[in-house]
Design a protein around this motif. Structure first.
Motif, PDB file in Angstrom:
ATOM      1  N   GLN A  18      76.256  89.935 -11.074  1.00  0.00           N
ATOM      2  CA  GLN A  18      77.132  90.437 -11.973  1.00  0.00           C
ATOM      3  C   GLN A  18      77.999  89.586 -12.437  1.00  0.00           C
ATOM      4  OE1 GLN A  18      79.547  94.038 -11.067  1.00  0.00           O
ATOM      5  NE2 GLN A  18      77.602  95.458 -12.216  1.00  0.00           N
ATOM      6  N   ALA A  19      78.762  89.990 -13.199  1.00  0.00           N
ATOM      7  CA  ALA A  19      79.743  88.111 -13.824  1.00  0.00           C
ATOM      8  C   ALA A  19      80.486  88.203 -12.856  1.00  0.00           C
ATOM      9  CB  ALA A  19      80.072  88.643 -15.358  1.00  0.00           C
ATOM     10  N   GLY A  20      81.088  87.336 -12.301  1.00  0.00           N
ATOM     11  CA  GLY A  20      82.127  87.311 -11.222  1.00  0.00           C
ATOM     12  C   GLY A  20      81.722  86.463 -10.217  1.00  0.00           C
ATOM     13  N   GLY A  21      80.091  87.168  -9.443  1.00  0.00           N
ATOM     14  CA  GLY A  21      79.591  86.767  -7.899  1.00  0.00           C
ATOM     15  C   GLY A  21      79.402  85.430  -8.636  1.00  0.00           C
ATOM     16  N   SER A  22      79.121  85.089  -7.164  1.00  0.00           N
ATOM     17  CA  SER A  22      78.210  84.020  -6.609  1.00  0.00           C
ATOM     18  C   SER A  22      77.131  83.796  -5.785  1.00  0.00           C
ATOM     19  CB  SER A  22      79.058  83.633  -5.666  1.00  0.00           C
ATOM     20  OG  SER A  22      80.708  83.223  -5.395  1.00  0.00           O
ATOM     21  N   GLY A  57      71.040  69.473 -17.683  1.00  0.00           N
ATOM     22  CA  GLY A  57      71.709  68.706 -16.177  1.00  0.00           C
ATOM     23  C   GLY A  57      72.705  69.942 -16.034  1.00  0.00           C
ATOM     24  N   VAL A  58      72.986  69.905 -14.996  1.00  0.00           N
ATOM     25  CA  VAL A  58      74.331  71.225 -14.616  1.00  0.00           C
ATOM     26  C   VAL A  58      75.422  69.988 -13.853  1.00  0.00           C
ATOM     27  CG1 VAL A  58      74.848  73.067 -13.403  1.00  0.00           C
ATOM     28  CG2 VAL A  58      72.755  73.223 -14.683  1.00  0.00           C
ATOM     29  N   ALA A  59      74.254  69.606 -11.892  1.00  0.00           N
ATOM     30  CA  ALA A  59      74.919  68.444 -11.510  1.00  0.00           C
ATOM     31  C   ALA A  59      74.168  67.622 -11.369  1.00  0.00           C
ATOM     32  CB  ALA A  59      75.518  69.603 -10.488  1.00  0.00           C
ATOM     33  N   GLY A  60      75.083  66.710 -10.450  1.00  0.00           N
ATOM     34  CA  GLY A  60      74.250  65.323 -10.357  1.00  0.00           C
ATOM     35  C   GLY A  60      74.755  64.036  -9.289  1.00  0.00           C
ATOM     36  N   PHE A  61      74.317  63.551  -8.282  1.00  0.00           N
ATOM     37  CA  PHE A  61      74.596  62.199  -7.788  1.00  0.00           C
ATOM     38  C   PHE A  61      73.794  61.777  -7.269  1.00  0.00           C
ATOM     39  CE2 PHE A  61      74.565  63.916  -3.166  1.00  0.00           C
ATOM     40  CZ  PHE A  61      73.976  65.181  -3.277  1.00  0.00           C
ATOM     41  N   TYR A  62      74.368  60.277  -6.338  1.00  0.00           N
ATOM     42  CA  TYR A  62      73.119  59.799  -5.685  1.00  0.00           C
ATOM     43  C   TYR A  62      74.046  59.948  -4.579  1.00  0.00           C
ATOM     44  CZ  TYR A  62      71.122  55.381  -4.514  1.00  0.00           C
ATOM     45  OH  TYR A  62      69.621  54.402  -3.898  1.00  0.00           O
ATOM     46  N   THR A  63      72.770  60.067  -3.446  1.00  0.00           N
ATOM     47  CA  THR A  63      73.396  60.341  -2.350  1.00  0.00           C
ATOM     48  C   THR A  63      73.532  59.180  -1.496  1.00  0.00           C
ATOM     49  OG1 THR A  63      70.783  59.576  -1.577  1.00  0.00           O
ATOM     50  CG2 THR A  63      71.115  61.688  -1.887  1.00  0.00           C
ATOM     51  N   ARG A  93      83.491  75.440 -11.583  1.00  0.00           N
ATOM     52  CA  ARG A  93      82.899  76.762 -10.632  1.00  0.00           C
ATOM     53  C   ARG A  93      81.625  76.630 -10.059  1.00  0.00           C
ATOM     54  NH1 ARG A  93      80.492  79.776 -14.482  1.00  0.00           N
ATOM     55  NH2 ARG A  93      80.000  77.993 -15.467  1.00  0.00           N
ATOM     56  N   PHE A  94      80.839  75.295  -9.717  1.00  0.00           N
ATOM     57  CA  PHE A  94      80.030  75.147  -9.733  1.00  0.00           C
ATOM     58  C   PHE A  94      80.083  73.645  -8.575  1.00  0.00           C
ATOM     59  CE2 PHE A  94      76.241  77.328 -12.826  1.00  0.00           C
ATOM     60  CZ  PHE A  94      76.869  77.735 -12.730  1.00  0.00           C
ATOM     61  N   LEU A 120      73.216  73.724  -4.390  1.00  0.00           N
ATOM     62  CA  LEU A 120      74.099  74.232  -6.237  1.00  0.00           C
ATOM     63  C   LEU A 120      74.670  75.542  -5.439  1.00  0.00           C
ATOM     64  CD1 LEU A 120      75.234  73.427  -8.694  1.00  0.00           C
ATOM     65  CD2 LEU A 120      73.855  74.732  -9.771  1.00  0.00           C
ATOM     66  N   GLU A 121      76.502  75.116  -5.106  1.00  0.00           N
ATOM     67  CA  GLU A 121      77.148  76.880  -5.021  1.00  0.00           C
ATOM     68  C   GLU A 121      77.731  77.072  -6.281  1.00  0.00           C
ATOM     69  OE1 GLU A 121      77.380  77.983  -1.287  1.00  0.00           O
ATOM     70  OE2 GLU A 121      79.258  79.754  -2.987  1.00  0.00           O
ATOM     71  N   MET A 122      77.219  78.295  -6.782  1.00  0.00           N
ATOM     72  CA  MET A 122      77.875  78.844  -7.704  1.00  0.00           C
ATOM     73  C   MET A 122      78.834  79.959  -8.045  1.00  0.00           C
ATOM     74  SD  MET A 122      74.337  78.359 -10.133  1.00  0.00           S
ATOM     75  CE  MET A 122      73.372  79.744  -9.159  1.00  0.00           C
ATOM     76  N   ASN A 123      80.148  79.385  -8.196  1.00  0.00           N
ATOM     77  CA  ASN A 123      80.892  80.798  -8.216  1.00  0.00           C
ATOM     78  C   ASN A 123      81.467  81.566  -9.143  1.00  0.00           C
ATOM     79  OD1 ASN A 123      81.306  80.598  -5.352  1.00  0.00           O
ATOM     80  ND2 ASN A 123      81.974  79.142  -5.787  1.00  0.00           N
ATOM     81  N   ASN A 124      82.072  82.484 -10.040  1.00  0.00           N
ATOM     82  CA  ASN A 124      82.315  82.998 -10.454  1.00  0.00           C
ATOM     83  C   ASN A 124      81.370  82.855 -11.838  1.00  0.00           C
ATOM     84  OD1 ASN A 124      84.179  84.104 -12.759  1.00  0.00           O
ATOM     85  ND2 ASN A 124      85.141  82.341 -13.359  1.00  0.00           N
ATOM     86  N   LEU A 125      80.384  83.046 -11.763  1.00  0.00           N
ATOM     87  CA  LEU A 125      79.388  82.959 -13.065  1.00  0.00           C
ATOM     88  C   LEU A 125      79.561  84.037 -13.406  1.00  0.00           C
ATOM     89  CD1 LEU A 125      76.584  83.169  -9.963  1.00  0.00           C
ATOM     90  CD2 LEU A 125      76.871  81.698 -11.474  1.00  0.00           C
TER      91      LEU A 125
END
Length: 128
Positions: free
Chosen positions: A13-17, A48-54, A68-69, A82-87
């Motif tokens: 539900q909205a607000g979940g993780s 593209g949601v989230a990215g980085f170089y190791t 939120r992520f 990918l930790e997703m909060n307050n979805l």
């Protein structure tokens, strides 16, 4: 052969993780790779949601998920998260992890990196 396997999708539900995982095999990404998460809704372009170089400290997020992520990596497990909060309902999509081994960096912007390796995708559904 590099393989990526996602897990952790589901319905909330909205607000979940939720926490998505992307387990990698065939390459130790701690050696250097651009890695990230994308999402796609049928009929729309992949985003593209989230990215980085190791090995770097910088991470990049699309504006709609900032605060939120959180993207992270466990080198011991060779796994990307990918930790997703307050979805929100608008976060609903198929989420894909992507990886491109190299010895320098991601492209600018990171999602323009020529990712050769993709996971199979995991569905995230957020209801209002």
């Amino acid at each position: 052969q590099v393989q990526l396997l996602e897990s952790g999708g589901g319905s909330v539900q909205a607000g979940g993780s939720l926490r998505l995982s992307c387990s990698a095999s065939g390459y130790n990404f701690a050696r250097g790779a651009c890695m990230g998460w994308f999402r796609q809704v049928p009929g729309k372009e992949r985003e593209g949601v989230a990215g980085f170089y190791t090995g770097s400290v910088g991470t990049e997020y699309t504006d709609s998920v900032k605060g939120r992520f959180a993207i992270s990596q466990d080198n011991a497990k060779n796994t990307l998260y990918l930790e997703m909060n307050n979805l929100r309902p608008e976060d609903s999509a198929i989420y894909y992890c992507a990886a491109q081994p190299n010895d320098h960096s991601c492209s600018v912007p990171w999602y323009k990196t020529g990712f050769q390796h993709w996971g199979q995708g995991t569905q995230v559904t957020v209801s209002s």
